[in-house]
Design an enzyme around this catalytic site. Structure first.
Site, PDB file in Angstrom:
ATOM      1  N   GLU A   1     -44.978  44.864 -73.289  1.00 53.88           N
ATOM      2  CA  GLU A   1     -45.589  43.934 -74.234  1.00 53.88           C
ATOM      3  C   GLU A   1     -47.105  44.001 -74.228  1.00 53.88           C
ATOM      4  OE1 GLU A   1     -42.927  43.151 -72.459  1.00 53.88           O
ATOM      5  OE2 GLU A   1     -41.442  42.337 -73.853  1.00 53.88           O
TER       6      GLU A   1
ATOM      7  N   HIS B   1     -36.041  31.353 -71.546  1.00 52.92           N
ATOM      8  CA  HIS B   1     -35.862  31.921 -72.887  1.00 52.92           C
ATOM      9  C   HIS B   1     -35.686  30.821 -73.942  1.00 52.92           C
ATOM     10  CE1 HIS B   1     -35.003  35.754 -70.861  1.00 52.92           C
ATOM     11  NE2 HIS B   1     -34.830  36.362 -72.010  1.00 52.92           N
TER      12      HIS B   1
HETATM   13  C1  LIG Z   1     -41.049  40.890 -70.457  1.00 59.93           C
HETATM   14  C2  LIG Z   1     -39.734  41.026 -71.112  1.00 59.93           C
HETATM   15  N1  LIG Z   1     -39.621  41.779 -72.224  1.00 59.93           N
HETATM   16  C3  LIG Z   1     -38.434  41.913 -72.850  1.00 59.93           C
HETATM   17  C4  LIG Z   1     -37.323  41.299 -72.369  1.00 59.93           C
HETATM   18  C5  LIG Z   1     -36.010  41.408 -73.115  1.00 59.93           C
HETATM   19  N2  LIG Z   1     -35.070  42.226 -72.386  1.00 59.93           N
HETATM   20  C6  LIG Z   1     -34.102  41.675 -71.632  1.00 59.93           C
HETATM   21  S1  LIG Z   1     -33.168  42.815 -70.879  1.00 59.93           S
HETATM   22  C7  LIG Z   1     -34.036  44.074 -71.565  1.00 59.93           C
HETATM   23  C8  LIG Z   1     -33.678  45.474 -71.246  1.00 59.93           C
HETATM   24  C9  LIG Z   1     -33.994  45.818 -69.852  1.00 59.93           C
HETATM   25  O1  LIG Z   1     -33.540  47.080 -69.547  1.00 59.93           O
HETATM   26  P1  LIG Z   1     -33.467  47.579 -68.076  1.00 59.93           P
HETATM   27  O2  LIG Z   1     -34.730  47.264 -67.352  1.00 59.93           O
HETATM   28  O3  LIG Z   1     -33.039  48.986 -68.113  1.00 59.93           O
HETATM   29  O4  LIG Z   1     -32.353  46.680 -67.404  1.00 59.93           O
HETATM   30  P2  LIG Z   1     -30.795  46.552 -67.780  1.00 59.93           P
HETATM   31  O5  LIG Z   1     -30.690  45.462 -68.790  1.00 59.93           O
HETATM   32  O6  LIG Z   1     -30.322  47.857 -68.267  1.00 59.93           O
HETATM   33  O7  LIG Z   1     -30.137  46.136 -66.521  1.00 59.93           O
HETATM   34  C10 LIG Z   1     -35.041  43.585 -72.389  1.00 59.93           C
HETATM   35  C11 LIG Z   1     -35.958  44.419 -73.159  1.00 59.93           C
HETATM   36  C12 LIG Z   1     -37.470  40.496 -71.213  1.00 59.93           C
HETATM   37  N3  LIG Z   1     -36.426  39.831 -70.693  1.00 59.93           N
HETATM   38  N4  LIG Z   1     -38.667  40.384 -70.605  1.00 59.93           N
END
Ligand SMILES: Cc1ncc(C[n+]2csc(CCOP(=O)(O)OP(=O)(O)O)c2C)c(N)n1
Ligand SMILES: [Mg+2]
Lengths: 332, 338
Positions: B63, B132
C-alpha cells in the site's frame, strides 16, 4: 496442566498424535463451509486446507513459552499449538466459548499460555511484533524464541523488509516462516513478485535462509528445528520459506477460478495428510484400519464440537466494553 | 437532464470510473486485485477489458508503494485512482497521503498539484471484526490539504467519484462497504460538488446531519418517529458544508448528528461545536451526537448490531429530545455500561 497444554504436549511427543492433529484441522476446516451455508458463521474466514503439515510441524518443535505471531489464516496454527477446537470454532461463531469470548472472530485467535499472540488481519502486522517478543528474550537472556508466520504476499509489504533488517542487525532469536501457498488473494505470486524463491530475500539482510517442503511434516520439523536451534543458541534469525498450496479459495467468497487447470490436482497428489499417512504406514505406526478409525472418530469429535459451540451463549452487551483498558496506575 | 438508470452502489462506482476514463486519458486505477479479478468488491468490473493493463493495474500487497506512486504520477499530470481494500490498510500507507500528497501544493509554493484519489471501503455491519470494520474519518479529516468525501447512495457514489477525480487536489473517498450491493437511481449528469451537503428531506422540528450508512438509518428513524425532521447527508467531511448545515439549524433550532464512529473524536463534534458557538442564541435545545460507543467493533453479530446506531434508537433519541428538551442518554448509558 491445562487441557490445552496437554494438547500441545501430545503433538510434541508423538508422530501419530501429530497425524491426528492434522486430521483434526482438515475435518475442522471442512466443517466451516457447511456452517457458513447454515448461517452459523458470518463475515469471512480463511481456510488452511493443504497447509496442515506446516502448522503441526511447527507446533511440534516449539515450546509453549516460545511466541508465535500468525495471520487471519490461523485456524490450523491455533489448533496445532493446542487451542481447543471449541475455543477456535466458538470464536469463529462469535460465541462466549470462543478464545476471545466472541468479540474477535475467525481472524483473531490467541492463547498466551500456548504462546499464540492474537492473529493479525493486517498483512505484515505480526512480523515486527514477533521481533519485539524476540527482543525481550534477548534482553532477559532466556533461550525462548519467537516465530512469525506470514504468507507469500506479505513479502511485498514494508513491514517484512523492515523487520528482517532489524532482526538481522540486532541478531534477534526470531524465525520468519513464509507460508508460500502460491497465491495472495486472487493473484498468483508470480504476478506480483519477480522472484520464485522468496527466501532469497534474506540475502539482502545477510540472514540465513532456505526453503522446505511444506507438504511434508518431517521436512518442516527438520527445517524449523535447525532455525530454532540457531536462535536459541544466540545465532540470530532465519527466514524459512515453506512451499505449500492453498487447496481452498482465498476466503469464503472465493471459488479460485483463476487457477491454471491441473494445478490444484498436481498439489493434491502431495496432500500433506497423504504424505504423512504413507510415512506412518511405512514405519508400521499406522495401518489402513487405524487410519479409518482416526478419521471417523475425528468426524464424531468435530460434530460434537459444532454442537457444543452452537449451544454456547451469545456474548453479553457488556462484553463489548471489556478489555479495552485496565484501570490506570501510577508508579510501579 | 441525463438519463436516470437504476444500479447498485458498486456499479455506480464502476460507471463513474469508466466515464472519467473515457473522458480523460490520464485517469488510471490501481490496487490489489482490481484488474484481473475486477476488484474484491467488484468495483472495477469490465475496466481492464475496456481500458487495458496500462491504465488498470493490479499491485502487490504494498500500500505504501502504490499510494506513493499515485502521488508521483499525479504530480506529473496523471489522475490516478488508488483502491485501498479496507480503510485500515491505509495505516501502512498514511505517510504518502497525509504527509506527502497533502503537503505538496503548500511546499512547492503553489507550483505542484496532486490530483489523486484514494478510495477505501469503510464501516461495520458485515462481521469482519475490529481490524476490518472501522470508518476512521478521523485518521484523515484533520489534514489540511486533503479532502474527504463519503457517499451514502448510488447517486452520490457516482457523482462524488467524478467530482473527486476531476478535483485538482488529493481526495479520499470513504465507501461504506455495506452499501455496495444497495440499489439506487443514478442520473449521470447530476453534479455533486465536493464540499456540498445534500438536503434529502425538508423539515422544521430538528436538523439531522448524517454520513455514509447512517443516512439510511436516519431516514428510517425519521419515518418511525413521525417527526418533521430535516435530513442532511453531509457527503463531504472536509471541507464540510457550513452554509447548508448552519442555515438548516438556524431554521429548526435543533441539531442532532448521527455518526458511525466512536463517541470520542468523531467528525460530528466539529459540526456540533460550530453550531453551538455560532448559533448559540438561536438554539432551542442543546445539539447532540448519536454515535457508536468508545469500543472496537465487536465481531459477534448480536453485538455488532447493537454497536452501531439503529433506526429505533435514533428515533427514540429524536423523540425524547423534542419532548423533554434535554439530551437523551445513549443506549449504553441506559444499560448501565461503559
Ligand atoms: C495491509 C493489508 N493489505 C491488504 C490486505 C488484504 N489481504 C488480506 S489477505 C491478502 C492476501 C495475502 O496473501 P499472502 O500473504 O500470500 O497470505 P495467504 O492469504 O495466502 O495466506 C490480502 C491482500 C490486508 N489484510 N492487509
Ligand atoms: Mg499466499
Amino acid at each position: 496442566m491445562s487441557a490445552e497444554l496437554k494438547r500441545r504436549k501430545a503433538v510434541q511427543e508423538d508422530a501419530v498424535a501429530q497425524y491426528e492433529r492434522m486430521i483434526e484441522i482438515r475435518e475442522f476446516e471442512e466443517q466451516i463451509n457447511g456452517l457458513f451455508a447454515a448461517g452459523s458463521i458470518r463475515g469471512t474466514t480463511h481456510l488452511c486446507l493443504g497447509q496442515e503439515a506446516l502448522a503441526v510441524g511447527l507446533a511440534s518443535v516449539l515450546r509453549p513459552t516460545d511466541i508465535v505471531s500468525a495471520t487471519y489464516r490461523g485456524h490450523g496454527i491455533a489448533l496445532a499449538l493446542g487451542l481447543s477446537p471449541e475455543a477456535v470454532l466458538g470464536e469463529i461463531m462469535g460465541k462466549t466459548i470462543g478464545c476471545c469470548g466472541g468479540v474477535g472472530g475467525s481472524m483473531h485467535l490467541s492463547n498466551m499460555e500456548l504462546g499464540l499472540l492474537p492473529t493479525s488481519a493486517i498483512i505484515g502486522g505480526g512480523m515486527p511484533v514477533a521481533a519485539g517478543a524476540a527482543l525481550s528474550f534477548q534482553v532477559r537472556k532466556t533461550d525462548d524464541v519467537a516465530v512469525a508466520v506470514f504468507g507469500d504476499g506479505a513479502t511485498n509489504i514494508g513491514a517484512f523488509h523492515e523487520t528482517l533488517n532489524l532482526a538481522a542487525i540486532w541478531n534477534l532469536p526470531v524465525i520468519f516462516i513464509c507460508d508460500n501457498n502460491v497465491y495472495g488473494e486472487y493473484s498468483r505470486i508470480n504476478l506480483t513478485t519477480p522472484l520464485e524463491d522468496l527466501h532469497m530475500r534474506a540475502d539482502s539482510y545477510k540472514m540465513p535462509h532456505f526453503s522446505l517442503d511444506g507438504m511434508d511434516i518431517g521436512a518442516v520439523q527438520k527445517g524449523v528445528t535447525e532455525a530454532v536451534n540457531r536462535a536459541r543458541s544466540g545465532g540470530g534469525p532465519t527466514l524459512i520459506e515453506a512451499k505449500t498450496y492453498r487447496f481452498a479459495g482465498h476466503s469464503r467468497a472465493d471459488q479460485a477460478l483463476y487457477r491454471p487447470e491441473g494445478e490444484l490436482e498436481k498439489w493434491q497428489k502431495r496432500d500433506p495428510i497423504k504424505v504423512t499417512e504413507e510415512s506412518l504406514v511405512a514405519s508400521g505406526a499406522l495401518n489402513a484400519d487405524k487410519i479409518a478409525k482416526i478419521k471417523s472418530d475425528m468426524k464424531t469429535t468435530i460434530e460434537k464440537v459444532v454442537a457444543t459451540c452452537q449451544a454456547s451463549p451469545e456474548p453479553s452487551l457488556a462484553s463489548m466494553f471489556q478489555n479495552i483498558f485496565t484501570p490506570a496506575k501510577v508508579g510501579r | 437532464m441525463g438519463t436516470t438508470t437504476p444500479m447498485r452502489f458498486r456499479q455506480a462506482i464502476v460507471s463513474a470510473l469508466a466515464d472519467e476514463m473515457r473522458a480523460d486519458s490520464t485517469v488510471m486505477l490501481f490496487g490489489e486485485d482490481v484488474a484481473e479479478a475486477e476488484g474484491p468488491f467488484k468495483t472495477s468490473e469490465g475496466l481492464l477489458t475496456e481500458f487495458g493493463p496500462l491504465r488498470i493495474r493490479d499491485t502487490p500487497i504494498s500500500e505504501m508503494g502504490f499510494t506513493g506512486a499515485a502521488v508521483g504520477a499525479a504530480i506529473m499530470g496523471m489522475k490516478p485512482v488508488v483502491e485501498i481494500m479496507f480503510m485500515e490498510f491505509l495505516g501502512v500507507a498514511l505517510d504518502q497521503l497525509v504527509t506527502e500528497a497533502a503537503k505538496m501544493r503548500y511546499l512547492s509554493n503553489g507550483k505542484l498539484s496532486v490530483p489523486m484519489v484514494v478510495r477505501a471501503s469503510v464501516g461495520s455491519g458485515l462481521g469482519f471484526g475490529c481490524q476490518h470494520s472501522q470508518t476512521l474519518e478521523n485518521w484523515v479529516a484533520a489534514t489540511p490539504g486533503l479532502k474527504v468525501v463519503c457517499p451514502s447512495d448510488a447517486q452520490a457514489a457516482y457523482s462524488l467519484m467524478r467530482a473527486s477525480i476531476q478535483d485538482p487536489d488529493p481526495v479520499m473517498i470513504l465507501e461504506p462497504r455495506i452499501l455496495y450491493a444497495e440499489r439506487g437511481d443514478v442520473d449521470t449528469s447530476l453534479v455533486l460538488p465536493i464540499g456540498k451537503a445534500r438536503v434529502l428531506r425538508k423539515g422544521s422540528d430538528i436538523t439531522v446531519v448524517a454520513l455514509g450508512q447512517m443516512v439510511n438509518v436516519s431516514r428510517s428513524a425519521i419515518e418511525k418517529s413521525g417527526l418533521d425532521v430535516e435530513l442532511i447527508d453531509l457527503a463531504t467531511v472536509v471541507p464540510w458544508d457550513r452554509e447548508t448545515v448552519l442555515t438548516s439549524v438556524k431554521k429548526t433550532g435543533r441539531l442532532v448528528v448521527v455518526e458511525e464512529a466512536p463517541k470520542s473524536g468523531g467528525w460530528g463534534s466539529e459540526i456540533v461545536a460550530a453550531a453551538t458557538s455560532e448559533l448559540f442564541s438561536q438554539l432551542k435545545g442543546a445539539p447532540f451526537r448519536i454515535t457508536t460507543p468508545d469500543v472496537p467493533v465487536p465481531y459477534s453479530g448480536v453485538l455488532e448490531a447493537r454497536f452501531v446506531p439503529t433506526a429505533d434508537d435514533v428515533a427514540r433519541q429524536l423523540t425524547e429530545s423534542l419532548k423533554s428538551g434535554t439530551t437523551p442518554k445513549s443506549w449504553w448509558e441506559l444499560e448501565g455500561l461503559k
